[in-house]
Scaffold this active site. Structure first.
Site, PDB file in Angstrom:
ATOM      1  N   SER A  11     -83.641   2.216  16.853  1.00  0.00           N
ATOM      2  CA  SER A  11     -83.969   1.466  15.643  1.00  0.00           C
ATOM      3  C   SER A  11     -85.457   1.256  15.435  1.00  0.00           C
ATOM      4  CB  SER A  11     -83.277   0.101  15.666  1.00  0.00           C
ATOM      5  OG  SER A  11     -83.665  -0.629  16.811  1.00  0.00           O
ATOM      6  N   GLU A  22     -83.131 -17.061   4.940  1.00  0.00           N
ATOM      7  CA  GLU A  22     -83.106 -18.185   5.869  1.00  0.00           C
ATOM      8  C   GLU A  22     -84.173 -18.078   6.949  1.00  0.00           C
ATOM      9  OE1 GLU A  22     -79.173 -18.615   7.414  1.00  0.00           O
ATOM     10  OE2 GLU A  22     -78.285 -19.029   5.437  1.00  0.00           O
ATOM     11  N   HIS A  75     -88.172  -5.505  16.265  1.00  0.00           N
ATOM     12  CA  HIS A  75     -88.163  -4.630  15.090  1.00  0.00           C
ATOM     13  C   HIS A  75     -89.325  -4.948  14.153  1.00  0.00           C
ATOM     14  CE1 HIS A  75     -83.919  -4.657  16.544  1.00  0.00           C
ATOM     15  NE2 HIS A  75     -84.150  -3.361  16.453  1.00  0.00           N
TER      16      HIS A  75
END
Length: 368
Positions: free
Chosen positions: A154, A331, A338
């Site tokens: 990722s 939020e 990441h």
């Protein structure tokens, strides 16, 4: 047979040999090209500056589509405006950054080209920027372009616009390349060196790769996970799986490049950076030496970057956002692994720096 296309954007007369595209030329399958109906689009004609420079479209948040047979294409874009400064960003399939904030002065016109792998029968280009311009576009098939494949997790993968500003460094890589090379970013979130192979992701690279292409290999984050699907041991199986990437690439006439895991953002109380990868970094370095594989030590480069920015400053690289700061993370978010788009660009810059230091030919010549 693959066909070349030439588009002249704006409201003035079409330049000979070009197809005119205006603000109301919406895409349809019958036409085979055009802008999305939802695009914000304006077409203007300055009525001077000559041919392709005189008129343009302002593709503010616009998407242009062109139906094409699958394959490699070189795309050339003309951008500029006679009377004002411009700034244009272009993203391609899977949200890959192709051109980042290309700026021109009033009266300046620039021509940028990039190569891209078209899959699924359509080229899709997303335009944005503070004052974007699109004067002309040339699209032609090419078989003289090298491909840089990326295998990883990722931290390198293409991320969806629905998660903006979340991005991987491989997603930004194309913006550092000239038209001599294309990026095919096959990095996939959540994969380890083991699961990537077992899920046939590596085979998908072998199916497309050709002699003379490159393979950038970066894993480690998920190899540390303890589930049997992903876990590898740094002294044994991690090296064994990475060796499959190296040997498979060499068997196809590709050049493999090993990359140590990009660091996470964890600091000691004294402000020094914690190394959370440990033996996995040493394993990659050792394998590179044992098999004479070019190595980019991204762990070392990223550690130095984070240390330079400091505990607070390094947050700007990562998915750190206050409540209400990012629309898709309303939020708030605190993610030390990441990257947001700015950070992904900075890490991609470090990868490119490392590749240039290796002086790999002809890859070094392909960077902007």
């Amino acid at each position: 047979m693959k066909t070349a296309f030439q588009f002249d954007f704006g409201t003035g007369p079409a330049v000979q040999g070009y197809t005119k595209v205006g603000a109301e030329d919406w895409y349809s399958s019958e036409r085979g090209y055009g802008f999305d109906v939802t695009s914000e689009l304006t077409a203007l004609d300055r009525d001077e500056a000559g041919e392709l420079k005189r008129d343009f479209c302002i593709p503010y948040g616009a998407t242009f589509r062109l139906d094409l047979p699958d394959g490699l294409y070189r795309v050339e874009l003309w951008m500029g405006d006679r009377i004002t400064e411009t700034e244009t960003t272009v993203k391609g399939p899977e949200n890959q950054m192709l051109l980042h904030r290309v700026k021109t002065r009033a009266g300046q016109f620039v021509k940028h080209n990039f190569s891209i792998m078209v899959q699924g029968g359509q080229l899709k280009l997303d335009f944005s920027g503070l004052a974007p311009r699109l004067n002309a576009m040339n699209v032609a098939p090419t078989d003289e372009t090298a491909i840089v494949f990326i295998a990883g997790d990722s931290t390198a993968a293409n991320q969806s616009p629905d998660g903006y500003p979340y991005a991987g460094w491989g997603q930004m890589f194309s913006s550092f390349l000239k038209g001599d090379a294309a990026t095919v970013n096959r990095a996939r979130s959540g994969r380890s060196s083991k699961s990537y192979i077992e899920e046939k992701e590596l085979q998908r690279i072998w199916d497309q790769a050709r002699s003379g292409d490159y393979l950038l290999i970066q894993f480690g984050h998920n190899d540390q996970k303890q589930d049997t699907k992903r876990h590898t041991d740094p002294s044994t199986t991690y090296k064994q799986y990475l060796s499959e990437y190296v040997e498979g690439a060499r068997n196809l006439g590709m050049t493999p490049v090993l990359i140590t895991s990009v660091q996470r953002r964890f600091f000691h109380s004294d402000g020094s950076l914690k190394d959370t990868h440990g033996a996995y970094l040493d394993a990659v370095r050792e394998l590179a030496a044992e098999k004479n594989v070019p190595l980019v030590d991204l762990a070392d480069k990223s550690a130095r970057l984070y240390t330079e920015l400091g505990m607070e400053g390094s947050k700007s690289l990562f998915m750190w956002g206050a409540p209400g700061e990012f629309i898709h993370f309303s939020e708030g978010i605190q993610d030390n692994t990441h990257f947001q788009e700015y950070g992904a660009l900075k890490i991609a810059e470090l990868v490119v720096e490392g590749l240039k230091e290796l002086s790999l030919q002809p890859l070094t010549l392909f960077f902007r």
